[in-house]
Design a protein around this motif. Structure first.
Motif, PDB file in Angstrom:
ATOM      1  N   ASN A 100     -58.109  10.170 -56.480  1.00  0.00           N
ATOM      2  CA  ASN A 100     -57.428  10.261 -57.759  1.00  0.00           C
ATOM      3  C   ASN A 100     -56.899   8.916 -58.219  1.00  0.00           C
ATOM      4  O   ASN A 100     -55.940   8.864 -58.954  1.00  0.00           O
ATOM      5  CB  ASN A 100     -56.304  11.289 -57.702  1.00  0.00           C
ATOM      6  N   HIS A 101     -57.532   7.858 -57.757  1.00  0.00           N
ATOM      7  CA  HIS A 101     -57.044   6.564 -58.211  1.00  0.00           C
ATOM      8  C   HIS A 101     -58.149   5.681 -58.724  1.00  0.00           C
ATOM      9  O   HIS A 101     -59.301   5.888 -58.468  1.00  0.00           O
ATOM     10  CB  HIS A 101     -56.259   5.851 -57.115  1.00  0.00           C
ATOM     11  N   ASN A 102     -57.753   4.701 -59.447  1.00  0.00           N
ATOM     12  CA  ASN A 102     -58.701   3.923 -60.193  1.00  0.00           C
ATOM     13  C   ASN A 102     -58.115   2.550 -60.437  1.00  0.00           C
ATOM     14  O   ASN A 102     -57.114   2.423 -61.128  1.00  0.00           O
ATOM     15  CB  ASN A 102     -58.948   4.625 -61.538  1.00  0.00           C
ATOM     16  N   ASP A 162     -53.630   6.464 -63.672  1.00  0.00           N
ATOM     17  CA  ASP A 162     -53.295   7.749 -63.052  1.00  0.00           C
ATOM     18  C   ASP A 162     -53.914   8.881 -63.870  1.00  0.00           C
ATOM     19  O   ASP A 162     -53.475   9.153 -64.991  1.00  0.00           O
ATOM     20  CB  ASP A 162     -51.773   7.907 -63.003  1.00  0.00           C
ATOM     21  N   PRO A 163     -54.932   9.551 -63.325  1.00  0.00           N
ATOM     22  CA  PRO A 163     -55.608  10.606 -64.087  1.00  0.00           C
ATOM     23  C   PRO A 163     -54.770  11.873 -64.237  1.00  0.00           C
ATOM     24  O   PRO A 163     -55.187  12.789 -64.927  1.00  0.00           O
ATOM     25  CB  PRO A 163     -56.868  10.874 -63.258  1.00  0.00           C
ATOM     26  N   ARG A 164     -53.602  11.921 -63.604  1.00  0.00           N
ATOM     27  CA  ARG A 164     -52.742  13.097 -63.766  1.00  0.00           C
ATOM     28  C   ARG A 164     -51.862  12.948 -65.010  1.00  0.00           C
ATOM     29  O   ARG A 164     -51.799  13.855 -65.832  1.00  0.00           O
ATOM     30  CB  ARG A 164     -51.867  13.307 -62.526  1.00  0.00           C
ATOM     31  N   THR A 165     -51.202  11.800 -65.142  1.00  0.00           N
ATOM     32  CA  THR A 165     -50.378  11.579 -66.332  1.00  0.00           C
ATOM     33  C   THR A 165     -51.230  11.036 -67.483  1.00  0.00           C
ATOM     34  O   THR A 165     -50.784  11.020 -68.617  1.00  0.00           O
ATOM     35  CB  THR A 165     -49.268  10.552 -66.048  1.00  0.00           C
ATOM     36  N   ARG A 166     -52.456  10.573 -67.144  1.00  0.00           N
ATOM     37  CA  ARG A 166     -53.323   9.911 -68.128  1.00  0.00           C
ATOM     38  C   ARG A 166     -52.609   8.725 -68.786  1.00  0.00           C
ATOM     39  O   ARG A 166     -52.681   8.507 -69.979  1.00  0.00           O
ATOM     40  CB  ARG A 166     -53.863  10.907 -69.165  1.00  0.00           C
ATOM     41  N   VAL A 207     -50.696   3.454 -64.198  1.00  0.00           N
ATOM     42  CA  VAL A 207     -49.592   3.438 -63.233  1.00  0.00           C
ATOM     43  C   VAL A 207     -48.835   2.127 -63.418  1.00  0.00           C
ATOM     44  O   VAL A 207     -47.616   2.097 -63.508  1.00  0.00           O
ATOM     45  CB  VAL A 207     -50.105   3.535 -61.782  1.00  0.00           C
ATOM     46  N   ARG A 229     -62.818  13.678 -68.883  1.00  0.00           N
ATOM     47  CA  ARG A 229     -61.747  14.653 -68.639  1.00  0.00           C
ATOM     48  C   ARG A 229     -60.541  14.047 -67.932  1.00  0.00           C
ATOM     49  O   ARG A 229     -59.485  14.656 -67.885  1.00  0.00           O
ATOM     50  CB  ARG A 229     -62.288  15.830 -67.827  1.00  0.00           C
ATOM     51  N   PHE A 230     -60.692  12.842 -67.350  1.00  0.00           N
ATOM     52  CA  PHE A 230     -59.574  12.217 -66.639  1.00  0.00           C
ATOM     53  C   PHE A 230     -58.929  11.072 -67.419  1.00  0.00           C
ATOM     54  O   PHE A 230     -57.841  10.628 -67.082  1.00  0.00           O
ATOM     55  CB  PHE A 230     -60.028  11.694 -65.275  1.00  0.00           C
ATOM     56  N   ARG A 231     -59.609  10.572 -68.449  1.00  0.00           N
ATOM     57  CA  ARG A 231     -59.046   9.426 -69.180  1.00  0.00           C
ATOM     58  C   ARG A 231     -58.146   9.884 -70.324  1.00  0.00           C
ATOM     59  O   ARG A 231     -58.168  11.049 -70.720  1.00  0.00           O
ATOM     60  CB  ARG A 231     -60.181   8.555 -69.727  1.00  0.00           C
ATOM     61  N   PRO A 269     -56.691  21.263 -70.991  1.00  0.00           N
ATOM     62  CA  PRO A 269     -55.924  20.829 -69.813  1.00  0.00           C
ATOM     63  C   PRO A 269     -55.849  19.313 -69.664  1.00  0.00           C
ATOM     64  O   PRO A 269     -55.465  18.843 -68.614  1.00  0.00           O
ATOM     65  CB  PRO A 269     -56.732  21.434 -68.665  1.00  0.00           C
ATOM     66  N   THR A 270     -56.208  18.564 -70.726  1.00  0.00           N
ATOM     67  CA  THR A 270     -56.253  17.099 -70.590  1.00  0.00           C
ATOM     68  C   THR A 270     -55.073  16.450 -71.317  1.00  0.00           C
ATOM     69  O   THR A 270     -55.240  15.487 -72.065  1.00  0.00           O
ATOM     70  CB  THR A 270     -57.575  16.540 -71.158  1.00  0.00           C
ATOM     71  N   LEU A 271     -53.866  16.968 -71.083  1.00  0.00           N
ATOM     72  CA  LEU A 271     -52.680  16.441 -71.756  1.00  0.00           C
ATOM     73  C   LEU A 271     -52.309  15.048 -71.241  1.00  0.00           C
ATOM     74  O   LEU A 271     -52.558  14.717 -70.083  1.00  0.00           O
ATOM     75  CB  LEU A 271     -51.504  17.395 -71.541  1.00  0.00           C
TER      76      LEU A 271
END
Lengths: 376, 376
Positions: free
Chosen positions: A64-66, A78-82, A85, A117-119, A216-218
């Motif tokens: 989950n990192h980039n 961070d693909p969770r908070t979009r 980091v 979907r992650f960006r 779900p991509t908030l």
């Protein structure tokens, strides 16, 4: 240990162990979808060619990192908070600026290296009411049009309040950092979003922030933004000026002193979950810098106008921790002559001094392109 | 494309590009505090020995990730939320269980490999009202006392609601996963916390969750927990049964069918910011599995008692997205005979079928150590 050291509160007492476990370099896996096993490091000793097998990894690690490399900066996404980091820049007055480089030639663009979907995406910001706020500012990267264009990648962008923040106070803060290249040999600056909770009645802590876009991509809207600045001394090699600042993602009265936003590095590290400049900031240096930071923060709070809006939320977790056991602070404007000047960073800094000792952290004027008075 | 495909809503339409940019193996840097430069990967081609220089990295990368290896599982830890990002286990009925292994011999302990200010700590949980909830359950690791002891490291622990969740419904869910080793040759399971926002009146999304401990080292309390299960077929090598589940961190009525918590993998990936089993779940497989998942979820919602509490918050971002454009769902109990049975996973699964096709995702009885009726 002076009274100021108690200002570190709980946090300073709990630092043990080395930084080693947080220092990773990320290595890209050669195959996108391995038929076999994923290799992973043993994590001990200096032999980084030794890899370790774990049967749980047969179908890959849920990565989950980039880590992103650009001409002028490095960013982690961070693909969770979009959100990024952090974004890390290297600024130097020695860089030659190319003529004709202009942000008018640049356009915001999505990071195609990250799956859609992650960006964070252009459509997420449209109609959201938030600016597409640069973390590495465009104006820091005039050495080529390519370098400037790259600051418009959405991996460098967070939702920021426009009026009174991104277009105003924050822009002046960026200019302040950029100008440090004149008084130092080079500057490194880490910029990032941070989410701080609020204290409820009854003493519990609660996180609360809006999200933009569609599920779900908030995209999470940060409650605050930070910069950690490291400026190398022109005169003394190895000596650096270091300061950390946290500002609310909100309109800030233009006459607010920058020192109002100084925070101890350690408190920010704890809140952001990020360790800053591990190659320079040892525990001893952090301790010395943070003792000075608490002094500068109190100085800024005394200078700040009491009539302005609350700049950090009531019971904000950073101010709560950094002022635990501190003498009470009168949060009201005082003539500068009556306010006690902060002490200098102690010898524990081993050549590191707080950034505000270098000119007092004075912001450029509101409209700095017009000559005008400076804000203290 | 059948009606079910529309159930994927927005998310399914936006998947482009390969998974490559999210597949990293983490490599530990040999020196804790480098005097010189940090190396970082070029990220292109197969030559992973090629490293890249960036002047911004002179004082180190602000690392914030941590990959942990244990006997029975691999975990990634997030120093910002002070929760695991995910915990990945490999379960097999072929593992021999040692006699005398007992959780009574194990004690919770802090992960000393993580600096104290970044880890979750025993004191954070004391008096918080939350259980120290295992993500890799102790009972999955009876092959040695060491393996079981390691599940008590706080890097495997999140704050969980005890009564009605950790000690009840969630424990039965863990037992269900463990029992899959009987009907398959081996099982991989990823468990993690997830934070889902709620929809406000007016259509905006808002994140809201409590934090425990003391600032600045607060521990985020997850709103939900997930498991993504991959079970290898006993009969057909390469065929796998895959299912994803999301449950609220709250007391769950014991007669709630497990199918009620089935979610499309992609929606969960978007919410968690994590890609699951990238070595097996291709876009085509995910698409086929998620079409089946929406069927199973609707099946579970029709079986669920309408009198129970809301299991996912109103306007929850996962249910909102996965049911966008879906036919309206009547959220009330129906006799099972009247409820349409979900269809089988389509041929796009390329050997992957939804886990619930394997016995219908039937939870063990409430007190499974006593013989009793099963919950559908």
């Amino acid at each position: 240990m002076g009274v100021r050291n108690f200002g570190m509160g709980f946090a300073a007492g709990v630092v043990v162990g080395g930084a080693a476990s947080f220092l990773f370099a990320v290595k890209r896996r050669p195959e996108a979808r391995p038929a076999g096993l994923v290799v992973a490091p043993q994590g001990k000793g200096n032999d980084t060619s030794a890899f370790r097998y774990h049967p749980a990894l047969k179908y890959g690690a849920p990565s989950n990192h980039n880590l992103k490399f650009y001409t002028g900066f490095v960013a982690a996404f961070d693909p969770r908070t979009r959100n990024p980091v952090w974004v890390l820049e290297h600024l130097s007055s020695k860089k030659e600026w190319e003529e004709g480089v202009d942000r008018k030639n640049s356009e915001f663009y999505e990071d195609k290296d990250i799956e859609e979907r992650f960006r964070n995406r252009l459509v997420d910001f449209r109609g959201s009411g938030y600016d597409r706020g640069h973390l590495a500012p465009a104006a820091n990267h005039k050495d080529s049009q390519k370098a400037m264009d790259e600051t418009f990648v959405l991996s460098n962008i967070s939702p920021q309040v426009g009026k009174g923040f991104n277009r105003d106070y924050w822009a002046r803060f960026e200019k302040y950092v950029r100008d440090l290249t004149k008084s130092s040999s080079a500057v490194w600056v880490i910029t990032g979003p941070v989410w701080l909770p609020q204290k409820l009645k009854g003493g519990h802590w609660q996180m609360n922030y809006p999200m933009i876009g569609q599920p779900p991509t908030l995209v999470s809207v940060p409650t605050h933004f930070y910069k950690v600045v490291l400026a190398e001394s022109k005169d003394k090699p190895g000596n650096c000026m270091v300061g950390a600042f946290v500002m609310p993602n909100a309109a800030i009265p233009p006459d607010t002193p920058l020192t109002r936003f100084v925070v101890p590095i350690e408190d920010l590290e704890c809140a952001a979950g990020v360790q800053f400049f591990p190659g320079y900031i040892s525990s001893a240096r952090r301790n010395a810098l943070d003792t000075a930071a608490i002094d500068w923060r109190q100085y800024g709070m005394q200078l700040a106008k009491p009539t302005g809006p609350k700049l950090l939320p009531e019971g904000d977790s950073i101010s709560a921790s950094s002022h635990e056991s501190s003498p009470p602070v009168v949060d009201g404007e005082k003539p500068a002559s009556l306010v006690k000047q902060p002490s200098k960073t102690g010898p524990g800094g081993q050549g590191a001094i707080h950034l505000c000792e270098n000119g007092g952290c004075t912001l450029p004027a509101e409209e700095w392109w017009i000559k005008g008075p400076k804000v203290g």
